[in-house]
Structure formats: C-alpha cells, structure tokens
Design an enzyme around this catalytic site. Sequence first.
Site, short mmCIF file in Angstrom:
data_model
loop_
_atom_site.label_atom_id
_atom_site.label_comp_id
_atom_site.label_asym_id
_atom_site.label_seq_id
_atom_site.Cartn_x
_atom_site.Cartn_y
_atom_site.Cartn_z
N LYS A 115 -0.87 7.03 -1.39
CA LYS A 115 -1.33 6.12 -0.61
C LYS A 115 -1.00 6.61 0.84
O LYS A 115 -0.07 7.41 1.37
CB LYS A 115 -0.34 5.08 -0.95
CG LYS A 115 -0.89 3.43 -0.41
CD LYS A 115 -0.24 2.56 -0.90
CE LYS A 115 0.90 2.17 -0.72
NZ LYS A 115 1.42 2.31 1.55
N GLU A 117 -2.05 4.71 5.23
CA GLU A 117 -2.64 2.83 5.49
C GLU A 117 -3.62 3.41 6.57
O GLU A 117 -3.38 4.73 7.38
CB GLU A 117 -1.68 2.81 5.87
CG GLU A 117 0.10 2.10 5.34
CD GLU A 117 0.82 1.92 6.15
OE1 GLU A 117 0.96 1.82 7.64
OE2 GLU A 117 2.48 2.19 5.74
N GLU A 184 -1.99 -6.19 3.09
CA GLU A 184 -0.76 -7.00 3.20
C GLU A 184 -0.84 -7.73 3.73
O GLU A 184 -1.45 -7.61 4.85
CB GLU A 184 -0.05 -5.26 2.95
CG GLU A 184 1.67 -5.80 3.38
CD GLU A 184 2.56 -4.81 3.29
OE1 GLU A 184 2.08 -4.28 3.26
OE2 GLU A 184 3.95 -5.07 3.79
O1 KIV Z 1 5.80 1.41 1.20
C1 KIV Z 1 5.80 -0.04 0.20
O2 KIV Z 1 6.95 -0.22 -0.54
C2 KIV Z 1 4.08 -0.08 0.55
C3 KIV Z 1 4.02 -1.69 -0.09
C4 KIV Z 1 5.22 -2.67 -0.12
C5 KIV Z 1 2.60 -2.02 -0.66
O3 KIV Z 1 3.53 0.55 1.02
#
Ligand code: KIV
Length: 299
Positions: A115, A117, A184
């Site tokens: 993931k 951002e 988020e």
């Molecule tokens: O780092 C994390 O835990 C996150 C989630 C809150 C989506 O990115």
Amino acid sequence: MKDKVTIHTLKRLKQAAQKICMVTAYDATFARLLDEAGADVMLVGDSLGMVVQGHDSTLPVTMEQMIYHCTAVTRGAKRAHVVGDMPFMSYQTSVEGAVRNAGRLVAEGGVGSVKLEGGAEFADTVAAITRASIPVMGHLGLTPQSVHKMGGYVVQGKDEQTARKILQDALALERAGIYALVLEGVPVELARQITQRLSIPTIGIGAGVECDGQVLVCYDLLGMNPDFKPKFVKRYADLHGTITGAATAFFNEVRAGSFPDEDHSFHSKTLRLVASNAHPEQEPAEGGEKIGPIYGVPV
Ligand code: KIV
C-alpha cells in the site's frame, strides 16, 4: 482452513455487495488472533511507528522495520490477505526505488500486496509496481505521511475543490492499476461518490459506512489506549483494563509470595544436592520432564 483471501476475492466481495473486513496487525500473535476472528485483509501499517514504537508520526518507520513486522504477521495470518505498507521515502524518490522496495516487502516480508499513500502524482509508480506483478492498494484523503503538508491530522475533502481533487486522484489510481483504495478521514458524501465511481473496492477509516469495507488499527478497536479516542474509532473491548488488571494481579501475587504455587512448580524426587558447578543449560535426562509450550507459543 478456509480459502486464502486474494485480491480477486476482494473484487468479488464488492461485486456481491459484501463488506470487506480489514484490520492492522504488527506481530504473529495478533495476526493469528485476528485471522481466527475472520479478517479478510491484514495491513502491516506504518501506524506501527506510533502504536508499537511510540513516535508521534509514521515518518520514522524504515523499510527494515516494515520487513521485520511483515515477516511476523505473515507467519500468523493463514487466511487473510496481508498488505505491507510502504514507509515514508521508500517510494517517493524514484519509480525504480519504489519497485525495488515493493519487491522487498513481497520477497523478504512475505506480503501479498503493498500500500502507498498519494494521488495521481504516483500513477507512474503504481503502474510500474503493478507491472512487476505486485498488486498495489492506494490510500487517499488523510494520508499520515503528509502530516506536515496537511498541517496536522485533519479531515480532507470537505470543500468542493479538494473533494474533486480526491475523486480525480482515485480515478487516476484506478487507471494506473490499484486493486483497492483506502479512504481515510473524508466526508461520507465524498466516500460514497468514489465508491460508486470505482469498480475496485474502497476501504474506509473515518470515511463513513458506504465504503466497500472498513479498516481500524487493531490497538484502537481493542481499546489499548484510553487517551486516544478520535471520532472515527469505536472500541470493541477494553484491553487496557484487562491487561493492566491481569498484570496487577500477577505483581500482587509475586509481592505476596503466593506465585508460583505448587501447580506452577517442578519437583525432583531424587535430587539431594545441586552441584555448585552444574551447568544451568543442561539437557533434561532421557525421559525427563518437558516444559512443553513456552512463552505462549506452541512448540
Ligand atoms: O498505517 C496504517 O495503519 C494505515 C491504516 C490506518 C489505513 O494506513
């Protein structure tokens, strides 16, 4: 064990209008518990910088630390799809560096996807990582790695212009190849629009009920920190109370000399004298008493 969840399972869940359950995990024990509880997706989030390491942001988290936690979680999670967060500066400096670091999370950390951002400005990065056969989850809205740019952890997309930008970013990331998108800290109305416009699943945190799934930090939903209670967190347990209560009971018994009692002690019927030069790490004699599981982990 039920079938392993994959990125294709998640798409099917969206198509069938079935909600996706995602939760963060940082170690093997929590991963095992959350997996048994039915998590579809487990995120090794860079939130570990805050809840595990005690920093006030996610920015200090390194690739080595992420890999370490990913290996622990992937040992514990049997069914859930495990996602590894790309930490600050692991993908922002070059596309090539991003592909290499995403590859490390998969090859060394054992995760099934990564993931990152950011919006349209990372479309090339997303496409390159995806081309390397590594599925990518996007993350828009309140993106904690941009805390300084945002001026704090504040809800994003509350006015027409910023909401439109987030929607455009979501569409650009989908075109670039993300398989799911975390939203988020955005208004319910924006999350609804994005969820309707995308064919991939959206996973909300502080984004309302109309996302295709929800994620919470496991320490938050379990009530580990009574001092942290933002509006989007619901506590489903009071582990702070349970843990401090159990530890206090242990300390009281130690101080009172009532632990360990007979049930928790070993005896020897033959022992008369412990030789002063006895080796402390001596193997138990053939047929000796085995301790069995140690430290809460079956061996
Ligand atoms: O780092 C994390 O835990 C996150 C989630 C809150 C989506 O990115």
